[in-house]
Design a protein around this motif. Structure first.
Motif, PDB file in Angstrom:
ATOM      1  N   GLY A   5       0.347  -0.492   0.736  1.00 43.84           N
ATOM      2  CA  GLY A   5       0.116   0.003   0.611  1.00 43.84           C
ATOM      3  C   GLY A   5       0.675   1.159   0.057  1.00 43.84           C
ATOM      4  N   LYS A   6       0.302   2.292  -0.838  1.00 39.26           N
ATOM      5  CA  LYS A   6       1.134   3.850  -0.409  1.00 39.26           C
ATOM      6  C   LYS A   6      -0.178   4.869  -0.064  1.00 39.26           C
ATOM      7  CE  LYS A   6       4.606   2.103  -2.604  1.00 39.26           C
ATOM      8  NZ  LYS A   6       6.286   2.355  -1.961  1.00 39.26           N
ATOM      9  N   LEU A  19      -5.152   5.322 -10.971  1.00 36.39           N
ATOM     10  CA  LEU A  19      -5.125   4.172  -9.962  1.00 36.39           C
ATOM     11  C   LEU A  19      -5.809   2.667 -10.426  1.00 36.39           C
ATOM     12  CD1 LEU A  19      -3.053   5.302  -6.984  1.00 36.39           C
ATOM     13  CD2 LEU A  19      -2.545   4.725  -8.811  1.00 36.39           C
ATOM     14  N   ILE A  38      -5.228  -0.994  -9.299  1.00 37.69           N
ATOM     15  CA  ILE A  38      -5.252  -0.476  -7.607  1.00 37.69           C
ATOM     16  C   ILE A  38      -7.017   0.124  -7.376  1.00 37.69           C
ATOM     17  CG2 ILE A  38      -4.238   0.960  -6.168  1.00 37.69           C
ATOM     18  CD1 ILE A  38      -2.240   0.015  -8.262  1.00 37.69           C
ATOM     19  N   PRO A  50      -8.306   2.492  -5.218  1.00 29.46           N
ATOM     20  CA  PRO A  50      -7.520   3.687  -3.540  1.00 29.46           C
ATOM     21  C   PRO A  50      -8.728   3.832  -2.816  1.00 29.46           C
ATOM     22  CG  PRO A  50      -7.679   5.010  -5.644  1.00 29.46           C
ATOM     23  CD  PRO A  50      -7.708   3.446  -6.407  1.00 29.46           C
ATOM     24  N   LEU A  77      -2.804   0.641   4.586  1.00 28.89           N
ATOM     25  CA  LEU A  77      -1.822   0.701   4.010  1.00 28.89           C
ATOM     26  C   LEU A  77      -1.654  -1.679   4.691  1.00 28.89           C
ATOM     27  CD1 LEU A  77       0.071   4.223   4.389  1.00 28.89           C
ATOM     28  CD2 LEU A  77      -0.891   2.683   2.973  1.00 28.89           C
ATOM     29  N   ARG A 118      -3.413  -1.590   0.412  1.00 31.92           N
ATOM     30  CA  ARG A 118      -4.398  -0.595  -0.069  1.00 31.92           C
ATOM     31  C   ARG A 118      -3.854   0.707  -0.571  1.00 31.92           C
ATOM     32  NH1 ARG A 118      -9.815  -1.808   3.357  1.00 31.92           N
ATOM     33  NH2 ARG A 118     -10.600  -3.831   3.176  1.00 31.92           N
ATOM     34  N   TRP A 119      -4.188   1.110  -1.318  1.00 31.85           N
ATOM     35  CA  TRP A 119      -3.044   2.522  -1.596  1.00 31.85           C
ATOM     36  C   TRP A 119      -4.300   3.383  -0.766  1.00 31.85           C
ATOM     37  CZ3 TRP A 119       0.272   4.320  -5.633  1.00 31.85           C
ATOM     38  CH2 TRP A 119       0.823   3.505  -5.999  1.00 31.85           C
ATOM     39  N   LEU A 144       6.120   6.465  -7.432  1.00 29.13           N
ATOM     40  CA  LEU A 144       5.960   5.216  -6.921  1.00 29.13           C
ATOM     41  C   LEU A 144       5.642   3.955  -7.632  1.00 29.13           C
ATOM     42  CD1 LEU A 144       3.089   6.885  -4.239  1.00 29.13           C
ATOM     43  CD2 LEU A 144       5.033   6.451  -4.231  1.00 29.13           C
TER      44      LEU A 144
END
Length: 205
Positions: A3-4, A27, A32, A34, A86, A90-91, A204
């Protein structure tokens, strides 16, 4: 992929909401999904604190009171939403984070950066975004955009010098921190979003 946490920063009218929508779509195209959060707010208690911060009062709101309410809300969000997300890989895309307090209360309210750095270390430790995108907009332009959105809240009604100090502090901190990418938010929305996505790809991925 782990995660970010991406934080979107800037003055009122910088275009944070549309930037977040663009990032989410980008994303999602990569598979992804988010989560989006906002500060102050993001949990039931934090949203109540948001109302206390934003609304007008018949008494003067001390800069220190405003600062502590912001951090109380932030800790609730970080501990109850951001960190757990995170940890699950997960982002998270945040509409504001710690840099807002360093700029608005530290710069705009003139509380100084040392106090803000020490307070952040006390309540959040070394937690920080993986990437911060600072949407830098001219103060007058940003406020005009905010007025066009509707009624201004207590902080948005501050005089122009407050926002000049806030913007100066934003840029001064960004100049010293390689994790902060400054995006010129005075340009067209298309160009702003393109610059944002380029920064995300470079930092990233």
């Amino acid at each position: 992929m782990s995660g970010k946490f991406i934080a979107i920063e800037g003055l009122e009218g910088a275009g944070k909401s549309s930037a977040i929508a663009s990032i989410v779509a980008h994303l999602q195209a990569k598979g992804i999904r988010p989560e989006t959060v906002r500060e102050p707010g993001g949990t039931p208690l934090a949203e109540q604190l948001r109302q206390l911060v934003k609304q007008s009062w018949q008494e003067r709101v001390s800069p220190q009171t405003e600062l502590l309410l912001m951090y109380a809300s932030r800790v609730q969000l970080v501990d109850n939403v951001i960190k757990p997300s995170l940890a699950k890989g997960r982002w998270v895309i945040g509409d504001r984070h710690d840099l807002s307090s360093r700029a608005y209360q530290g710069g705009g309210r003139q509380l100084g950066d040392e106090l803000l750095v020490n307070l952040k270390r006390l309540v959040l430790g070394d937690f920080q975004p993986d990437l911060t995108l600072l949407l830098d907009v001219d103060e007058e332009t940003g406020l005009q955009r905010a007025r066009e959105r509707g009624e201004l809240d207590r902080i948005e009604q501050e005089h122009i010098e407050f926002f000049q100090r806030t913007r100066q502090r934003y840029l001064a901190i960004a100049a010293r921190d390689p994790q902060i990418v400054v995006i010129d938010a005075n340009q067209s929305m298309t160009d702003v979003h393109q610059a944002i996505l380029q920064a995300i790809e470079a930092k990233l991925f």
